[in-house]
Design a protein around this motif. Structure first.
Motif, PDB file in Angstrom:
ATOM      1  N   LYS A 112       0.833  -1.209   0.000  1.00 46.53           N
ATOM      2  CA  LYS A 112       0.000   0.000   0.000  1.00 46.53           C
ATOM      3  C   LYS A 112       0.865   1.254   0.000  1.00 46.53           C
ATOM      4  N   ARG A 113       1.962   1.216   0.767  1.00 47.41           N
ATOM      5  CA  ARG A 113       2.839   2.384   0.813  1.00 47.41           C
ATOM      6  C   ARG A 113       3.447   2.661  -0.553  1.00 47.41           C
ATOM      7  N   ARG A 114       3.908   1.619  -1.214  1.00 38.62           N
ATOM      8  CA  ARG A 114       4.527   1.798  -2.526  1.00 38.62           C
ATOM      9  C   ARG A 114       3.503   2.192  -3.589  1.00 38.62           C
ATOM     10  N   SER A 115       2.284   1.679  -3.467  1.00 40.50           N
ATOM     11  CA  SER A 115       1.271   2.055  -4.448  1.00 40.50           C
ATOM     12  C   SER A 115       0.896   3.520  -4.318  1.00 40.50           C
ATOM     13  N   VAL A 116       0.817   4.014  -3.089  1.00 44.18           N
ATOM     14  CA  VAL A 116       0.531   5.437  -2.883  1.00 44.18           C
ATOM     15  C   VAL A 116       1.685   6.293  -3.410  1.00 44.18           C
TER      16      VAL A 116
END
Length: 281
Positions: A112-116
């Protein structure tokens, strides 16, 4: 004094580059943001191991250099797009890791962090170049594959409205590769998108951990040729593709896939230029 583009060409020509040549390229990249971008870009295309994340904070080589380039030159659209592309691919890696774990929270949170972060980079690229179909297409693909929260939905809406036919305007190669994953010779099938013959030459001479590549050649998004190892007669994929292109009308070869632009293959949408790291979901 040898420039970094000359060193990159020398590395490609070396086939099995020496440690000294790699160290020289890394030394250039440490001092020059443009060299860092090009080294990261090259590793993206030719190295499987240099694109992989593990969810524990390890930073692979391609990510290291692209982060350095994007941080040093925030207005560099290409560096921004390449980093966003790599992070998007890594989201898929982390999703696959999480699916096989009983306790998957770590990998889900990192995904999720990388997608954001990736969506923010695509938005920055769209702000710098509102007409970038590569940025819009990359963001649309990210939205399709990941659930993202906390970013500008106006940019995402613009990407979502992108006419899929835009990716059919370009010329590119899709390579199907068998990726070596164990010492016993076990392989898995993966895909890589390359935009031109020069990148195919680089893949041929620098890629490792790869066997039995098959190249699918596209013109204006239409599959026009397939190059298989059994038909090479000792020639490389790039040699065969070059010979095939020489017989074509030069006017039909002037719409190269933009750097970072997703591409369609066999009914699937693939990311640009990350060697062997993506599955055709």
């Amino acid at each position: 004094m040898t420039s970094w583009p000359e060193r990159v060409r020398r590395l490609i020509a070396a086939k099995r580059p020496s440690r000294e040549e790699l160290e020289t390229l890394c030394a250039d990249a440490a001092k020059d943001p443009e060299a860092a971008r090009e080294l990261g870009h090259m590793l993206l295309q030719v190295s499987w191991s240099e694109t992989q994340t593990d969810g524990y904070g390890y930073v692979p080589g391609a990510e290291k250099w692209l982060r350095q380039a994007a941080a040093a030159r925030p207005q560099d659209v290409e560096a921004t797009l390449l980093l966003a592309t790599l992070l998007s691919i890594q989201c898929g890696q982390l999703r696959d890791m999480a699916s096989g774990m009983r306790h998957s929270k770590r990998w889900d949170e990192e995904r999720k962090r990388r997608s954001v972060e990736a969506s923010g980079l695509y938005e920055r690229a769209l702000q710098l170049d509102p007409h970038s179909s590569a940025a819009a297409g990359g963001l649309a693909l990210l939205r399709e594959n990941q659930r993202i929260a906390g970013y500008d939905h106006s940019a995402a809406t613009a990407a979502g409205d992108l006419d899929e036919a835009l990716s059919h305007r370009f010329d590119y190669f899709v390579l199907q590769v068998e990726l070596l994953v164990t010492n016993n010779g076990d392989t898995v099938t993966r895909w890589v998108v390359l935009r031109d013959l020069e990148q195919l030459w680089g893949f041929d001479t620098c890629a490792w951990e790869i066997s039995e590549p098959v190249a699918f050649q596209y013109e204006r998004g239409i599959h026009v040729a397939t190059h298989r190892p059994a038909r090479l007669s000792g020639r490389s994929l790039a040699q065969v593709a070059e010979e095939w292109l020489a017989k074509r009308d030069p006017a039909s070869r002037d719409a190269l896939l933009p750097v970072g632009h997703p591409a369609r293959h066999d009914g699937k949408t693939l990311h640009y230029g990350v060697n062997g790291a993506q599955m055709a979901d």
